[in-house]
Design a protein around this motif. Structure first.
Motif, PDB file in Angstrom:
ATOM      1  N   LEU A 149     -61.410  65.106 -65.067  1.00  0.00           N
ATOM      2  CA  LEU A 149     -62.532  66.231 -65.195  1.00  0.00           C
ATOM      3  C   LEU A 149     -62.286  67.450 -64.571  1.00  0.00           C
ATOM      4  O   LEU A 149     -62.441  68.350 -65.349  1.00  0.00           O
ATOM      5  CB  LEU A 149     -64.028  65.687 -64.613  1.00  0.00           C
ATOM      6  N   PHE A 150     -61.912  67.347 -63.368  1.00  0.00           N
ATOM      7  CA  PHE A 150     -61.759  68.656 -62.446  1.00  0.00           C
ATOM      8  C   PHE A 150     -60.640  69.425 -63.001  1.00  0.00           C
ATOM      9  O   PHE A 150     -60.547  70.479 -63.264  1.00  0.00           O
ATOM     10  CB  PHE A 150     -61.742  68.407 -60.992  1.00  0.00           C
ATOM     11  N   SER A 151     -59.271  68.746 -62.869  1.00  0.00           N
ATOM     12  CA  SER A 151     -58.053  69.257 -63.374  1.00  0.00           C
ATOM     13  C   SER A 151     -58.075  69.822 -64.940  1.00  0.00           C
ATOM     14  O   SER A 151     -57.562  70.859 -65.294  1.00  0.00           O
ATOM     15  CB  SER A 151     -57.030  68.492 -63.115  1.00  0.00           C
ATOM     16  N   TYR A 187     -57.751  74.282 -69.087  1.00  0.00           N
ATOM     17  CA  TYR A 187     -58.431  74.887 -70.001  1.00  0.00           C
ATOM     18  C   TYR A 187     -59.070  76.043 -70.145  1.00  0.00           C
ATOM     19  O   TYR A 187     -58.791  77.022 -70.546  1.00  0.00           O
ATOM     20  CB  TYR A 187     -59.292  73.927 -70.831  1.00  0.00           C
ATOM     21  N   ILE A 188     -59.522  76.239 -68.926  1.00  0.00           N
ATOM     22  CA  ILE A 188     -60.287  77.589 -68.449  1.00  0.00           C
ATOM     23  C   ILE A 188     -59.039  78.601 -68.409  1.00  0.00           C
ATOM     24  O   ILE A 188     -59.057  79.896 -68.624  1.00  0.00           O
ATOM     25  CB  ILE A 188     -61.161  77.408 -67.109  1.00  0.00           C
ATOM     26  N   ILE A 200     -55.878  78.826 -69.582  1.00  0.00           N
ATOM     27  CA  ILE A 200     -55.192  78.962 -70.773  1.00  0.00           C
ATOM     28  C   ILE A 200     -56.162  79.984 -71.648  1.00  0.00           C
ATOM     29  O   ILE A 200     -55.704  80.937 -72.106  1.00  0.00           O
ATOM     30  CB  ILE A 200     -54.704  77.855 -71.649  1.00  0.00           C
ATOM     31  N   GLY A 201     -57.747  79.702 -71.537  1.00  0.00           N
ATOM     32  CA  GLY A 201     -58.575  80.482 -72.194  1.00  0.00           C
ATOM     33  C   GLY A 201     -58.533  81.934 -71.584  1.00  0.00           C
ATOM     34  O   GLY A 201     -58.816  82.933 -72.293  1.00  0.00           O
ATOM     35  N   VAL A 202     -58.489  82.013 -70.254  1.00  0.00           N
ATOM     36  CA  VAL A 202     -58.398  83.480 -69.640  1.00  0.00           C
ATOM     37  C   VAL A 202     -57.119  84.207 -70.027  1.00  0.00           C
ATOM     38  O   VAL A 202     -57.360  85.336 -70.549  1.00  0.00           O
ATOM     39  CB  VAL A 202     -58.468  83.314 -68.264  1.00  0.00           C
ATOM     40  N   VAL A 203     -56.034  83.416 -70.197  1.00  0.00           N
ATOM     41  CA  VAL A 203     -54.772  84.161 -70.472  1.00  0.00           C
ATOM     42  C   VAL A 203     -54.966  84.695 -71.782  1.00  0.00           C
ATOM     43  O   VAL A 203     -54.550  85.758 -72.302  1.00  0.00           O
ATOM     44  CB  VAL A 203     -53.708  83.120 -70.506  1.00  0.00           C
ATOM     45  N   TRP A 204     -55.529  83.714 -72.847  1.00  0.00           N
ATOM     46  CA  TRP A 204     -55.824  84.099 -74.198  1.00  0.00           C
ATOM     47  C   TRP A 204     -56.773  85.450 -74.375  1.00  0.00           C
ATOM     48  O   TRP A 204     -56.472  86.503 -75.230  1.00  0.00           O
ATOM     49  CB  TRP A 204     -56.362  83.213 -75.134  1.00  0.00           C
ATOM     50  N   TRP A 205     -57.670  85.423 -73.442  1.00  0.00           N
ATOM     51  CA  TRP A 205     -58.643  86.452 -73.715  1.00  0.00           C
ATOM     52  C   TRP A 205     -58.362  87.828 -72.931  1.00  0.00           C
ATOM     53  O   TRP A 205     -58.572  88.744 -73.827  1.00  0.00           O
ATOM     54  CB  TRP A 205     -59.941  85.975 -72.671  1.00  0.00           C
ATOM     55  N   VAL A 206     -57.485  87.808 -71.992  1.00  0.00           N
ATOM     56  CA  VAL A 206     -56.931  89.029 -71.735  1.00  0.00           C
ATOM     57  C   VAL A 206     -55.687  89.815 -72.375  1.00  0.00           C
ATOM     58  O   VAL A 206     -55.489  91.054 -72.051  1.00  0.00           O
ATOM     59  CB  VAL A 206     -56.435  88.862 -70.007  1.00  0.00           C
ATOM     60  N   LEU A 252     -57.449  68.026 -74.484  1.00  0.00           N
ATOM     61  CA  LEU A 252     -58.132  67.811 -73.265  1.00  0.00           C
ATOM     62  C   LEU A 252     -59.220  66.365 -73.323  1.00  0.00           C
ATOM     63  O   LEU A 252     -59.402  65.980 -72.388  1.00  0.00           O
ATOM     64  CB  LEU A 252     -59.148  68.991 -73.115  1.00  0.00           C
ATOM     65  N   MET A 253     -59.803  66.095 -74.734  1.00  0.00           N
ATOM     66  CA  MET A 253     -60.490  65.019 -74.755  1.00  0.00           C
ATOM     67  C   MET A 253     -59.608  63.827 -74.555  1.00  0.00           C
ATOM     68  O   MET A 253     -60.130  62.723 -74.156  1.00  0.00           O
ATOM     69  CB  MET A 253     -61.004  65.020 -76.162  1.00  0.00           C
ATOM     70  N   ILE A 254     -58.440  63.758 -74.896  1.00  0.00           N
ATOM     71  CA  ILE A 254     -57.793  62.679 -74.881  1.00  0.00           C
ATOM     72  C   ILE A 254     -57.320  62.375 -73.464  1.00  0.00           C
ATOM     73  O   ILE A 254     -57.399  61.255 -72.746  1.00  0.00           O
ATOM     74  CB  ILE A 254     -56.256  62.834 -75.576  1.00  0.00           C
TER      75      ILE A 254
END
Length: 471
Positions: free
Chosen positions: A86-88, A93-94, A96-102, A121-123
């Protein structure tokens, strides 16, 4: 063979057959309907995610199976692993989301990465429940947990293909839906059949103790994950998405052809752990299983290569057959080495030789990376396959010299004999016969005759499997 072992093998085989059949359908539809550029981009994203989530598990996934099989507290071990994923998983995912956003003008491949990544991530979150089922040898439950995603994706893509709606975007949403449903079904089956009371509160002391115990395996996971997909990533970055599409098609077909290994491998580790715990040593007669694995893995590799170009060019209308013939030849040679290495790895892991395994994989990884960097620019996709073969061969030699050395060296001789038999059989069939089916059948029969003559298969002693597996 004991009924429980037969039941486990049957359940695991059924699950793998279902997964491979639908996986083959997915693979065929995507490779046929998507252009090579889109197919290559999708496979590059999958390679990145496969590598990342394998590394994020830190080797705890394999350690959990071992600890459960040897009788550790199931609830505590599984609970710690749940907290870890859960933590890792969320952190990754956060990130790669930040990289995409910036990024001011993010290409479509980043959108694909985010969407497919959500499904993977669900898997990843479902991994602790699957490892729990594996450690307890509940392979029937594990089969149900592991088949959902491929079935959903396969059926959805077949429907989309019928209506001629297979595109990169529709394929991405199919992946996301299939992976999400597999997570939901896995959690449901866990609460229905396994019913282990888990604690989701973070416990620093036992968690870091588990992480410390897995430390040597973390390096192994890092190297094996990179080894499995480094060539894909490197080809995508330094050649082209089209070249990656061709190579990934060949490599994926190679993975599908290893179905027998996928059926047997998950059964070996918990069985070896139990045997070593009971006896204190590894019984050398169990190597008879590996001898038989090698005979048939070499046969599979021989048939795989001989049937590749005519069969695949027919299926893909000339897109992926002949263009990959040299790659397939090298990968076919790798096939028995995979069985050999997996068997010895399972012994070493069951014996707790994690540091040794780490060193072996470190050397293997370096051989593969150096080979990729040198050979891919020179030979293209064939260079990647040769680098992988060199890595597998080095790994096999290191295992032979360090794990059950005497018995392993004897089986290594069997591997050489089987390989020579296959080379001679294939050479005779190709140069003296015509017709694809005739060549394949003659080569296969001649190979089996050779293995019997050279005592690689002893028809009078095939019942050795009964006591060997039934320990």
């Amino acid at each position: 063979m004991k009924p429980s072992h037969l039941k486990n093998l049957s359940a695991n085989t059924i699950q793998l057959v279902i997964n491979q059949v639908f996986g083959l359908a997915i693979f065929y539809i995507l490779s046929s309907w998507l252009d090579k550029q889109s197919f290559g981009q999708l496979n590059w994203v999958l390679a990145i995610l496969f590598t990342a989530f394998n590394i994020l598990a830190c080797g705890i996934d394999q350690l959990v199976i071992k600890k459960i099989a040897q009788g550790d507290d199931v609830a505590i071990v599984t609970g710690l692993f749940v907290n870890h994923v859960l933590f890792s998983g969320f952190i990754f995912y956060i990130a790669i989301g930040v990289v995409w956003w910036v990024m001011p003008h993010s290409p479509i491949i980043f959108q694909v990465l985010m969407l497919v990544g959500a499904g993977k991530l669900m898997i990843y979150f479902a991994t602790p429940f699957k490892q729990l089922a594996s450690g307890q040898e509940r392979f029937g439950v594990l089969a149900k947990m592991s088949a959902v995603s491929n079935v959903v994706r396969g059926v959805a893509l077949i429907v989309l293909a019928f209506f001629q709606q297979v595109t990169l975007i529709t394929a991405v949403f199919v992946f996301l839906a299939g992976d999400g449903l597999e997570f939901a079904v896995t959690v449901y089956l866990f609460y229905k059949y396994l019913r282990v009371p888990l604690s989701f509160s973070f416990q620093p002391k036992p968690y870091f103790a588990l992480l410390k115990e897995a430390l040597p395996q973390i390096g192994v996971v890092l190297f094996t994950s990179a080894l499995a997909r480094f060539d894909w990533i490197f080809i995508g970055l330094f050649l082209s998405a089209v070249k990656l599409a061709e190579y990934s098609f060949a490599y994926k077909a190679f993975e599908i052809s290893t179905l027998p290994l996928l059926a047997v491998a998950p059964l070996l580790l918990p069985r070896f752990v139990s045997v070593i715990k009971e006896r204190g040593i590894f019984p050398t007669h169990l190597f008879s299983i590996l001898k038989l694995e090698l005979v048939f893995s070499v046969l599979i590799g021989l048939v795989f290569y001989l049937s590749w170009s005519p069969l695949v060019d027919w299926f893909t209308h000339g897109k992926y057959g002949a263009v990959n013939s040299s790659v397939i030849l090298v990968l076919a040679v790798c096939m028995p080495l995979m069985y050999f290495n997996n068997f010895l790895w399972s012994i070493g892991f069951a014996q707790g030789k994690l540091r040794l395994i780490f060193k072996v994989f470190a050397v293997t990884f370096l051989v593969n990376v150096i080979g990729d960097v040198v050979l891919i620019p020179l030979l293209g996709n064939a260079g990647a396959a040769i680098a992988y073969l060199a890595a597998m061969l080095v790994q096999a030699i290191l295992y032979m010299l360090t794990i059950e050395k005497q018995a392993a060296l004897q089986v290594g001789v069997n591997l050489v004999i089987c390989s020579i038999c296959a080379i001679i059989s294939g050479f005779i069939a190709i140069h003296f016969l015509s017709g694809d089916i005739t060549v394949i059948l003659f080569a296969a029969v001649l190979y089996l005759v050779f293995t019997i003559l050279f005592r690689q298969i002893n028809l009078k002693k095939l019942n050795f499997l009964k006591p060997a597996i039934g320990q």
